[in-house]
Motif scaffolding. Structure first.
Motif, PDB file in Angstrom:
ATOM      1  N   ASP A 267       0.771  -1.523   0.192  1.00  0.00           N
ATOM      2  CA  ASP A 267      -0.073   0.305   0.607  1.00  0.00           C
ATOM      3  C   ASP A 267       0.866   0.915   0.048  1.00  0.00           C
ATOM      4  N   ARG A 588      -8.703   3.793   4.626  1.00  0.00           N
ATOM      5  CA  ARG A 588      -8.566   2.213   4.417  1.00  0.00           C
ATOM      6  C   ARG A 588      -8.189   2.028   6.282  1.00  0.00           C
ATOM      7  N   TYR A 589      -7.878   2.962   7.123  1.00  0.00           N
ATOM      8  CA  TYR A 589      -7.425   1.940   8.299  1.00  0.00           C
ATOM      9  C   TYR A 589      -8.253   3.349   8.948  1.00  0.00           C
TER      10      TYR A 589
END
Length: 669
Positions: A267, A588-589
Motif C-alpha cells: 500500500d 482504509r485504516y
C-alpha cells in the motif's frame, strides 16, 4: 471526497468505469544493477524529443543512418583543434553500438557500427529506432544503480514521469548524454547542472525550436533535482524480497528482459508512513543511548548503528501492506524482517493461549484470565539444571492473576504458567500456530528464548487478530506477461489453528497491555484507537500489536546482537505508535472497531481480591471474560458469600438467592 464523473480525454465521452494501474514501485534490475523504465515513442513529450535531437543528432529524421554533413564538420573541428574534439555518431550508430558492440575506439568497430546503423535504418522506422535509443542510452549513476533510458532518468533525477518534465529538465537530461558520469551528482554541483541545461537550450535556439524568451525562462526555472540516495529508500527491502522470491521460479533473463508486470500487496500510502515514523523513532532511540555511545567512543570502540525493522499487514488476508527491513538501505541491505532474533516477551501470548485452551478441552488445571499465580523469586529445575529468571527491573508482585501477569509482563509468573500447563504443551501450541519447529520444551521457552524473525511474529499474531485463523503473509499478487496473460497468481492461505474463544481471551488481555500495562507508551504517544499488543525485551526491543484492520510488528536492536539496554516499551512501542497514528489518518485504516466477541464468551462481575462472583458488599468489582463453563460460580467469600451460605441452608432456596441482580450482570454473547 468522491468521484463525480469519469470521462475519456480523447473523445470527451462519459465512462462508467476506468481501471487505473497501481503506483509503480520500481523496475527490477539485473546483476549489473542497471535500471530502466521503458517508454513508447508516442508518450515522449515533443520538447524532450527536440532537446535530444538538438544535442545528439539534429538531422536524424533526414539522414539514412550516417550524417555526411556532421562527419565533415566533426573532422574539420578536429583538424582545427589538433585533437579529437567532436563525435560524429548518429543516433542510429549509437543504438547499434549499445546493442551489438563495445565502446573501444577502433576503426574496425566504427565501420561495423556504421554498417549496422544502415541495416537498422532499413529494418526499422525512425520512430522505432528513436524509441530504442531513449530507452537504452546510459544517463549516469544514481545511488548504486546505473540509469538507462529517459523514463528511468526522469524518475531518478526529478522523481517525475517523463511526461511531466518541463523544458529546463528536458534540456538537462538531453545535455548529460555526452558525459553522464560528470553530471550524476548534479544536485551537489549546480554549476554542472546549469552547464548541461544551457548548452542544449542554446542548441535548440540555434535550430529555431525555441525562442530566446523561452530559453531565458527555462534558465531561470529551478531544476529541482532529487536527492542522490535514489533507490535506497525503505521500499527497496520489499523489492529485494519480491525479486528473491521470483528468482526461485523465473530466470533473471526472463524476469528482467520480458517486461512482465509484477503486482504486489504493498500500500503506497501506508508505506510512505513508515519513513517518518522510523526516522522519529530512531532519533528517540539514539537520544536514549547517547551516554552509551559516548562511553564506547571514549574507549576507542566503533559505535554501531542501531537497526530497526517494521512490517505491517492485513491480519485478515496476510497481505503485507508496508515494510522496512532496516534503517537505511544505502548503508545496509540486510533485511532484518527475515533476521532470526530472540523475541522475548512478544512470545508470551502463545504461552497464555496454551493456558486458556484448558478451558476448551477441560484438561486440568483449568486456567482463565482470573486464575492466580505467585510472582516471586523462583528457581526452576528442569533436566537436572537450574533456571532462575528475573522480572524486568527486579520487581515482584506476589499473588497476581494471569491477566496482570501478562499485562505487566511478569517473567517468573509466566514461567510458572508454562510449568503448570506443561512446557511440551507450550511448544505444541507454538507449532500449532505455525511458529518455528525448533522451539524446545524448556522453562526458557516461556520467555521467548528461541529465535524468530519479525515476519514469523507477525504471522503468529494474525491468529489473535483474526479470531483463531492464521493467515500466511503474502507480498505478491500476480505476474502478468507482456501480452496480458497471467504467468502466476497468489491466493490467500489461511487455516484455523486456535479456538476463536481462546484467541479472544488472549486479545482481550493484550488490550490491557496497551491500555494500562507495559505497552501504555502507545497511548502516551497519542494513539487512541482500540488496539491490542505486547512489548518484548531480549537483547533487543520489540512491539507486536494490532487493531481490527492492521497488524504491525516493530523490532529494534544491534546487528552484532549486543544488548540494546532499552525495553520494548522504550524503543519499539513508540515507533509502532507513530506509524499507527499515521495509518489511522488513511481512509482504509481509519475506521477501527472494537474486537468481535465470539459465541461462548461470557462477561462476569468478580471481586478482584477473591476472583469470585462479586457480592453486594464487595468494595471493588471488575468485569472479567471467560469461556462459558469456566467462570466462577461461588459468590465472594470475603464480602458476603459465607453469610449467605449460613443464612440460606436450603439448597433450592440457595440456588434462587444466588440469582440476584448482581448475578444477573453476567452477560453471554
Amino acid at each position: 471526497r468522491r468521484i463525480s464523473r469519469i470521462r475519456a480525454l480523447d473523445t470527451g465521452g462519459r465512462l462508467t468505469f476506468a481501471e487505473i494501474e497501481p503506483e509503480l514501485i520500481t523496475n527490477l534490475f539485473d546483476e549489473a544493477r542497471e535500471k530502466r523504465r521503458p517508454v513508447r515513442y508516442e508518450d515522449l513529450p515533443k520538447r524532450l524529443i527536440e532537446a535530444v535531437l538538438s544535442a545528439e543528432d539534429k538531422r536524424f529524421f533526414e539522414h539514412p543512418g550516417l550524417d555526411p554533413i556532421r562527419i565533415l564538420g566533426a573532422a574539420w573541428a578536429d583538424i582545427r583543434q589538433g585533437q579529437k574534439a567532436q563525435g560524429a555518431s548518429t543516433i542510429s550508430m549509437q543504438v547499434a553500438r549499445s546493442f551489438f558492440f563495445t565502446t573501444r575506439r577502433e576503426w574496425s568497430r566504427k565501420l561495423k557500427e556504421t554498417l549496422m546503423a544502415l541495416l537498422l535504418e532499413h529494418r526499422f522506422t525512425k520512430e522505432q529506432i528513436f524509441e530504442l535509443y531513449v530507452n537504452e542510452v546510459y544517463l549516469g549513476n544514481r545511488g548504486s544503480f546505473a540509469i538507462h533510458g529517459f523514463g528511468e532518468a526522469a524518475n531518478a533525477y526529478f522523481g517525475k514521469d517523463v511526461r511531466e518534465l518541463n523544458l529546463a529538465q528536458d534540456s538537462f537530461l538531453a545535455g548529460i548524454i555526452r558525459s553522464p558520469n560528470r553530471y550524476s551528482s548534479a544536485e551537489r554541483k549546480p554549476d554542472r547542472a546549469a552547464e548541461a541545461r544551457d548548452r542544449v537550450l542554446n542548441q535548440m535556439m540555434e535550430n529555431k525550436l525555441i525562442t530566446s524568451t523561452e530559453a531565458l525562462a527555462a534558465r531561470k526555472m529551478p531544476l529541482r533535482l532529487v536527492n542522490e540516495s535514489y533507490g535506497s529508500g525503505l521500499t527497496a527491502y520489499f523489492v529485494d524480497m519480491i525479486k528473491d522470491d521470483l528468482l526461485d521460479r523465473f530466470s533473471e533473463e526472463d524476469l528482467i528482459g520480458k517486461s512482465d508486470r509484477i503486482y504486489t500487496t504493498l500500500d503506497g500510502d501506508l508505506q510512505r508512513a513508515v519513513g517518518p515514523a522510523i526516522e522519529w523513532g530512531m532519533k528517540n532511540v539514539d537520544a536514549q543511548l547517547a551516554r552509551r555511545y559516548a562511553l564506547w567512543r571514549k574507549k576507542g570502540e566503533v559505535v554501531p548503528q542501531v537497526q530497526v525493522a517494521l512490517i505491517a499487514l492485513d491480519p485478515h488476508t496476510g497481505e503485507i501492506k508496508a515494510l522496512a527491513g532496516g534503517r537505511d538501505y544505502a548503508q545496509s541491505q540486510l533485511n532484518h524482517i527475515l533476521a532470526q532474533r530472540q523475541p522475548g516477551s512478544v512470545f508470551k501470548p502463545f504461552v497464555y493461549a496454551a493456558a486458556f485452551e484448558s478451558g476448551i478441552d477441560g484438561t486440568p488445571p483449568i486456567l482463565t484470565p482470573a486464575s492466580t499465580v505467585v510472582d516471586e523469586p523462583t528457581t526452576f529445575f528442569f533436566d537436572g539444571q537450574e533456571y532462575s529468571p528475573d522480572n524486568y527491573g527486579q520487581d515482584f508482585y506476589g499473588t497476581v492473576t494471569l491477566r496482570d501477569a501478562i499485562t505487566h509482563s511478569l517473567n517468573v509468573a509466566t514461567v510458572k504458567v508454562a510449568e503448570e500447563v506443561g512446557y511440551k504443551r507450550v511448544v505444541e501450541m507454538a507449532k500449532q500456530l505455525g511458529l518455528d519447529a525448533d522451539i524446545q520444551p524448556t522453562p526458557a521457552v516461556a520467555l521467548g528464548a528461541y529465535d524468530m524473525t519479525p515476519l514469523d511474529v507477525a504471522a503468529g499474531y494474525t491468529v489473535f487478530a483474526n479470531g483463531g485463523t492464521r493467515c500466511e503473509p503474502i507480498y505478491l499478487r500476480s505476474v502478468i506477461g507482456p501480452n496480458g496473460a497471467p504467468l502466476e497468481r497468489s491466493s490467500f492461505k489461511e487455516r484455523e489453528v486456535l479456538d476463536p474463544r481462546v484467541a479472544y481471551l488472549v486479545t482481550n488481555v493484550l488490550e490491557d497491555v496497551v491500555n494500562r500495562g507495559t505497552g501504555a507508551s502507545v497511548r502516551t504517544r497519542g494513539f487512541r484507537a482500540p488496539a491490542a499488543g505486547k512489548t518484548g525485551t531480549s537483547h533487543d526491543g520489540w512491539f507486536a500489536g494490532f487493531t481490527s484492520n492492521l497488524l504491525c510488528v516493530v523490532w529494534v536492536g544491534f546487528d552484532d546482537n549486543r544488548e540494546l539496554g532499552l525495553s520494548g516499551s522504550q524503543s519499539a512501542a513508540p515507533i509502532w505508535a507513530e506509524f499507527m497514528k499515521r495509518a489511522a489518518t488513511l481512509p482504509r485504516y481509519r475506521n477501527t472497531q472494537e474486537f468481535d466477541r465470539p459465541d461462548g464468551i461470557i462477561s462476569v462481575t468478580i471481586d478482584p481480591e477473591t476472583q469470585q462472583l462479586a457480592a453486594p458488599a464487595c468494595p471493588q468489582t471488575r468485569e472479567e471474560v471467560f469461556i462459558a463453563g469456566t467462570e466462577p460460580t461461588e459468590p465472594c467469600s470475603l464480602h458476603g458469600g459465607n453469610i449467605i451460605e449460613r443464612l440460606v441452608p436450603i439448597s433450592w432456596l440457595r440456588r434462587w438467592f444466588r440469582h440476584t441482580p448482581r448475578e444477573a450482570q453476567r452477560v453471554q454473547r
